[in-house]
Design a protein around this motif. Sequence first.
Motif, short mmCIF file in Angstrom:
data_model
loop_
_atom_site.label_atom_id
_atom_site.label_comp_id
_atom_site.label_asym_id
_atom_site.label_seq_id
_atom_site.Cartn_x
_atom_site.Cartn_y
_atom_site.Cartn_z
N GLU A 1 13.55 7.53 9.86
CA GLU A 1 14.50 6.95 10.81
C GLU A 1 13.86 5.70 11.41
N VAL A 2 14.58 4.61 11.36
CA VAL A 2 14.08 3.34 11.86
C VAL A 2 14.84 3.01 13.13
N ASP A 3 14.16 3.25 14.25
CA ASP A 3 14.82 2.97 15.51
C ASP A 3 13.77 2.94 16.61
N GLY A 4 13.81 1.96 17.45
CA GLY A 4 12.86 1.88 18.56
C GLY A 4 11.53 1.27 18.18
N GLU A 5 10.68 1.13 19.17
CA GLU A 5 9.36 0.55 18.97
C GLU A 5 8.37 1.63 18.58
N PHE A 6 7.30 1.23 17.88
CA PHE A 6 6.25 2.18 17.52
C PHE A 6 4.91 1.46 17.48
N THR A 7 3.84 2.24 17.61
CA THR A 7 2.48 1.70 17.64
C THR A 7 1.82 1.91 16.30
N VAL A 8 1.10 0.87 15.83
CA VAL A 8 0.34 0.93 14.59
C VAL A 8 -1.12 0.65 14.95
N SER A 9 -2.02 1.47 14.41
CA SER A 9 -3.45 1.27 14.62
C SER A 9 -4.10 0.84 13.32
N ASP A 10 -5.02 -0.13 13.39
CA ASP A 10 -5.73 -0.54 12.18
C ASP A 10 -7.01 0.28 12.04
N SER A 11 -7.77 0.00 10.99
CA SER A 11 -8.98 0.78 10.68
C SER A 11 -10.07 0.60 11.74
N GLN A 12 -9.96 -0.42 12.59
CA GLN A 12 -10.95 -0.65 13.63
C GLN A 12 -10.47 -0.16 15.00
N GLY A 13 -9.34 0.53 15.02
CA GLY A 13 -8.83 1.09 16.26
C GLY A 13 -7.99 0.15 17.10
N LYS A 14 -7.75 -1.06 16.62
CA LYS A 14 -6.90 -1.99 17.36
C LYS A 14 -5.44 -1.57 17.17
N GLU A 15 -4.68 -1.65 18.25
CA GLU A 15 -3.29 -1.23 18.21
C GLU A 15 -2.35 -2.40 18.44
N ALA A 16 -1.18 -2.29 17.86
CA ALA A 16 -0.12 -3.27 18.08
C ALA A 16 1.20 -2.52 18.08
N ILE A 17 2.14 -3.03 18.86
CA ILE A 17 3.46 -2.43 18.94
C ILE A 17 4.44 -3.27 18.12
N PHE A 18 5.24 -2.59 17.31
CA PHE A 18 6.21 -3.26 16.46
C PHE A 18 7.60 -2.71 16.72
N LYS A 19 8.59 -3.53 16.41
CA LYS A 19 10.00 -3.17 16.54
C LYS A 19 10.70 -3.57 15.24
N PRO A 20 11.46 -2.67 14.62
CA PRO A 20 12.19 -3.03 13.40
C PRO A 20 13.31 -4.02 13.74
N VAL A 21 13.46 -5.05 12.90
CA VAL A 21 14.53 -6.03 13.11
C VAL A 21 15.44 -6.16 11.88
N ALA A 22 15.03 -5.59 10.75
CA ALA A 22 15.87 -5.61 9.55
C ALA A 22 15.43 -4.52 8.58
N VAL A 23 16.40 -3.95 7.89
CA VAL A 23 16.14 -2.94 6.87
C VAL A 23 16.94 -3.33 5.63
N ILE A 24 16.25 -3.52 4.51
CA ILE A 24 16.92 -3.84 3.24
C ILE A 24 17.07 -2.52 2.48
N HIS A 25 18.30 -2.21 2.05
CA HIS A 25 18.54 -0.96 1.33
C HIS A 25 19.47 -1.22 0.16
N HIS A 26 19.56 -0.23 -0.73
CA HIS A 26 20.29 -0.36 -1.99
C HIS A 26 21.46 0.62 -2.01
N THR A 27 22.62 0.13 -2.41
CA THR A 27 23.79 0.97 -2.62
C THR A 27 24.06 0.96 -4.12
N GLY A 28 24.06 2.11 -4.73
CA GLY A 28 24.30 2.16 -6.16
C GLY A 28 23.56 3.30 -6.80
N ARG A 29 23.10 3.07 -8.03
CA ARG A 29 22.46 4.12 -8.82
C ARG A 29 21.04 3.71 -9.17
#
Length: 95
Positions: free
Chosen positions: A10-38
């Motif tokens: 589920e893509v909704d709201g902000e979330f925190t991502v941590s890198d391998s060195q423990g640094k954190e950043a907050i991200f917000k989804p702004v676009a989702v590319i998806h496929h309709t078909g087979r």
Amino acid sequence: RLQIVDTQIEVDGEFTVSDSQGKEAIFKPVAVIHHTGRVNKTSKNTSGHYRADILDADTDQWVQTSDEDLPVPVKKPSDQGYIMILKKIDIPSQV
């Protein structure tokens, strides 16, 4: 080798991502590319159409669009995205 992953998120709201060195950043989804078909899991054959769910920056509402249709409002973005576009949210520095 082609591998199809069926995991839905589920893509909704902000979330925190941590890198391998423990640094954190907050991200917000702004676009989702998806496929309709087979999508054929046993071969590389697919057919259908790609669409984009985009967060309108002015209204903070999601709209779905494609090259064939006018944008239409949706309650939330697709949970079957192939590509997610994220915006880094600046955290105010603490004094």
